[in-house]
Design an enzyme around this catalytic site. Structure first.
Site, PDB file in Angstrom:
ATOM      1  CG  HIS A 122       7.903 -19.181  15.479  1.00  0.00           C
ATOM      2  ND1 HIS A 122       7.777 -19.555  14.166  1.00  0.00           N
ATOM      3  CD2 HIS A 122       7.943 -17.829  15.472  1.00  0.00           C
ATOM      4  CE1 HIS A 122       7.740 -18.461  13.403  1.00  0.00           C
ATOM      5  NE2 HIS A 122       7.832 -17.414  14.174  1.00  0.00           N
ATOM      6  NE  ARG A 164      -2.211  -1.221   3.350  1.00  0.00           N
ATOM      7  CZ  ARG A 164      -2.338  -1.134   4.671  1.00  0.00           C
ATOM      8  NH1 ARG A 164      -3.194  -0.311   5.191  1.00  0.00           N
ATOM      9  NH2 ARG A 164      -1.621  -1.894   5.470  1.00  0.00           N
ATOM     10  CG  HIS A 201      11.147 -17.801  10.228  1.00  0.00           C
ATOM     11  ND1 HIS A 201      10.125 -17.198  10.900  1.00  0.00           N
ATOM     12  CD2 HIS A 201      12.281 -17.447  10.892  1.00  0.00           C
ATOM     13  CE1 HIS A 201      10.619 -16.509  11.911  1.00  0.00           C
ATOM     14  NE2 HIS A 201      11.925 -16.642  11.939  1.00  0.00           N
ATOM     15  CE  LYS A 256       7.223  -9.277  18.695  1.00  0.00           C
ATOM     16  NZ  LYS A 256       8.199 -10.045  17.934  1.00  0.00           N
ATOM     17  CE  LYS A 275       4.113 -16.641  13.081  1.00  0.00           C
ATOM     18  NZ  LYS A 275       4.751 -15.324  12.952  1.00  0.00           N
ATOM     19  CE  LYS A 297      14.661 -19.055  13.762  1.00  0.00           C
ATOM     20  NZ  LYS A 297      15.451 -17.866  13.486  1.00  0.00           N
ATOM     21  CG  ASP A 349       4.185 -12.835  16.028  1.00  0.00           C
ATOM     22  OD1 ASP A 349       4.247 -13.225  14.849  1.00  0.00           O
ATOM     23  OD2 ASP A 349       5.039 -12.084  16.533  1.00  0.00           O
TER      24      ASP A 349
HETATM   25  C1  BG6 Z   1       8.206 -13.966  13.298  1.00  0.00           C
HETATM   26  C2  BG6 Z   1       7.344 -13.125  14.163  1.00  0.00           C
HETATM   27  O1  BG6 Z   1       7.505 -15.085  12.842  1.00  0.00           O
HETATM   28  O2  BG6 Z   1       9.349 -14.396  14.022  1.00  0.00           O
HETATM   29  C3  BG6 Z   1       8.125 -11.941  14.717  1.00  0.00           C
HETATM   30  O3  BG6 Z   1       6.236 -12.653  13.432  1.00  0.00           O
HETATM   31  C4  BG6 Z   1       9.405 -12.400  15.374  1.00  0.00           C
HETATM   32  O4  BG6 Z   1       7.334 -11.201  15.633  1.00  0.00           O
HETATM   33  C5  BG6 Z   1      10.165 -13.336  14.464  1.00  0.00           C
HETATM   34  O5  BG6 Z   1      10.183 -11.260  15.676  1.00  0.00           O
HETATM   35  C6  BG6 Z   1      11.367 -13.947  15.161  1.00  0.00           C
HETATM   36  O6  BG6 Z   1      12.123 -14.659  14.231  1.00  0.00           O
HETATM   37  P1  BG6 Z   1      13.702 -14.766  14.330  1.00  0.00           P
HETATM   38  O7  BG6 Z   1      14.095 -15.693  13.255  1.00  0.00           O
HETATM   39  O8  BG6 Z   1      14.246 -13.367  14.134  1.00  0.00           O
HETATM   40  O9  BG6 Z   1      13.994 -15.265  15.690  1.00  0.00           O
END
Ligand code: BG6
Length: 514
Positions: free
Chosen positions: A255, A56, A193, A355, A163, A197, A250
């Site tokens: 994760h 956007r 993701h 966070k 996600k 790792k 999140d």
């Molecule tokens: C993401 C989240 O999937 O993973 C983020 O949406 C988070 O909020 C991030 O910061 C953390 O990933 P990594 O690989 O930086 O530890």
């Protein structure tokens, strides 16, 4: 095999167009572009490649290229070199987009047609959904309505869906229905993701390949397990996204539960992606679903307030731009889960994520039970040894640390904890998760992506928590109360300490990063 041939096999196929929806967002700059840059360094990108970013608030193509280059310099672990960045930058474009408008997709279709005419071949298309989750169904539908999802001959068309997949079980089911209406399973890549790792993949290998640990990996020997996913960053301009998800959607629904599965699932008989997924689904099914009425006893939430992280004063969540003053969205959460199966019955799994914590660290602590002191020589009974622990660090470094009892040098017969450490720095060179997963998606390998039945089971674990919190929010608001808070850079809300201390246990201390 000749390394050049091996490389050739791994390369992204010639004639690939990558379309990133949400390209002005944090994910594109922090993860996706550095990943493309790494792939270019590795020589894995084809000559015929185009990347088009839609958003956007996206800048024009020149500014977009320039902006992305600066982000790659900022976030990449390698030095920026023009010879690797050039081929990406020269083939990168941007387009302002309103996803509701047909015009957006008409323009995209034209862009693809023009590129194909120039290349003289039908393109492979990878559509990356890195927008707010509320746009995923619209994007999937529009792409299909404009025929961009069609595959002909060897030319493929795939979507990567970020996600959270849905915002609860019901919306996830709806989204999956829409996707499967237009796309075959081999075209859908549901990404988490963390699965890219190396250290996460290693959990299973570590468990399966060491006789030393296999016999103790159960309720007979393990007192409890802690999983920590701590981050120093805040919401990084992703308020719209985070207000929809909070930490539970999140980080936990994706994760954290995936890591839990690798830690606790039964060994698959083959390291085959489908078998691994089958075992994960069985595990998720045996996670005890928390009754809505009990949720407050099994969970803690918190929001960061102003504080110091990495020697920098940062604002509280409620003061971040765009956050509603009465937001009840959690930036920290801790939950306690039980797995009701033969291996794990009665062993608590404590999971916390936050966070603006003092350090960036993802680690698992496996705390073994206390030795039966009665069985020890009387001298040692007076000061029983500290129980063994196995600590698996996922990031920032990957490694394992075992804590064992050891006699300190000297005249006294005593025992003190000593650590054995494996891994560490050497693993820093691991391929970055997104680099690996983007490459896999473009090569059509879905091994490290998530199957929908996993997602369903993960929602079943998280849904009652979300529902109970929603009710609790109403109650708190009526009383003029807020969520517990924790100053940025601290260990989390004090309620989280009470939560685990009630059970006679303690969170591992997070050493502030300097
Ligand atoms: C993401 C989240 O999937 O993973 C983020 O949406 C988070 O909020 C991030 O910061 C953390 O990933 P990594 O690989 O930086 O530890």
């Amino acid at each position: 095999m000749d390394p050049n041939l091996e490389n050739e096999k791994n390369r992204v196929p010639e004639g690939t167009i990558v379309v990133i929806f949400g390209a002005s967002g944090d994910l594109a700059r922090r993860k996706l572009m550095p990943a493309f840059y790494h792939l270019s360094r590795e020589g894995l990108l084809p000559e015929k490649l185009r990347i088009i970013g839609l958003g956007r608030r996206i800048q024009d193509t020149d500014e977009f290229r320039d902006h992305m280059m600066r982000r790659v310099i900022q976030y990449c672990s390698h030095k920026m070199e023009r010879r690797f960045w050039g081929p990406i930058a020269d083939n990168m474009f941007s387009m302002k987009a309103d996803y509701q408008e047909d015009e957006t997709f008409l323009k995209l279709k034209d862009f693809i047609a023009e590129t194909e005419a120039e290349w003289g071949q039908r393109s492979n298309r990878l559509f990356y959904f890195s927008t707010s989750p509320s746009h995923f169904d619209l994007l999937a539908t529009k792409i299909a309505q404009f025929g961009l999802h069609e595959e002909t001959g060897t030319a493929w068309s795939r979507i990567i869906v970020e996600k959270p997949f849905g915002l609860d079980l019901e919306s996830a089911d709806r989204l999956n229905e829409i996707l499967t209406q237009y796309y075959s399973e081999s075209q859908i890549f549901r990404i988490d993701h963390f699965l890219g790792k190396e250290a996460v993949q290693n959990i299973l290998i570590f468990r399966m390949s060491n006789l030393l640990f296999q016999p103790v990996w159960n309720r007979e020997y393990i007192d409890h397990i802690q999983l920590t996913i701590a981050e120093t960053i805040g919401v990084e301009g992703r308020v719209d996204f985070f207000e929809q998800t909070g930490a539970i959607r999140d980080m936990i629904q994706s994760h954290a539960l995936q890591i839990l599965a690798f830690l606790a699932m039964e060994h698959p008989s083959r390291l085959d992606p489908e078998e691994i997924r089958d075992e994960k689904v069985i595990l998720f099914k045996s996670v005890r679903k928390i009754e809505e009425n009990d949720v407050l006893d099994y969970t803690v939430r918190g929001q960061y307030s102003e504080g110091v992280v990495n020697s920098e004063l940062v604002p509280g969540y409620l003061d971040e731009e765009g956050v509603p003053p009465d937001s009840m969205v959690e930036t920290y959460t801790a939950i306690k889960l039980f797995i009701d199966n033969f291996r794990w019955r009665g062993v608590p799994f404590y999971i916390r994520t936050g966070k603006r914590m003092p350090t960036r660290k993802t680690e698992i602590l496996i705390q073994l039970k206390q030795l039966d002191v009665e069985t020890m020589p009387t001298l040692l009974q007076k000061q029983p040894p500290i129980p063994n622990t196995i600590r698996i660090e996922i990031q920032p470094r990957a490694g394992v640390e075992l804590q064992i009892g050891w006699k300190p040098p000297g005249l006294l017969t005593d025992v003190e904890p000593t650590s054995l450490t494996i891994g560490g720095k050497a693993m820093l060179k691991e391929p970055k998760a997104y680099e690996r997963l983007l490459l896999d998606a473009m090569r059509g390998d879905s091994t490290l992506f998530i199957r929908y039945d996993e997602i369903r089971e993960m929602w079943k674990i998280v849904d009652p928590i979300i529902r109970a919190w929603k009710k609790e929010n109403e109650r708190l608001k009526q009383k003029g109360l807020k969520l517990p808070s924790y100053p940025a850079g601290t260990q989390g809300p004090k309620e989280a300490n009470h939560f685990i201390e009630r059970d006679g246990r303690k969170w591992t201390y997070l050493e502030p990063s300097r």
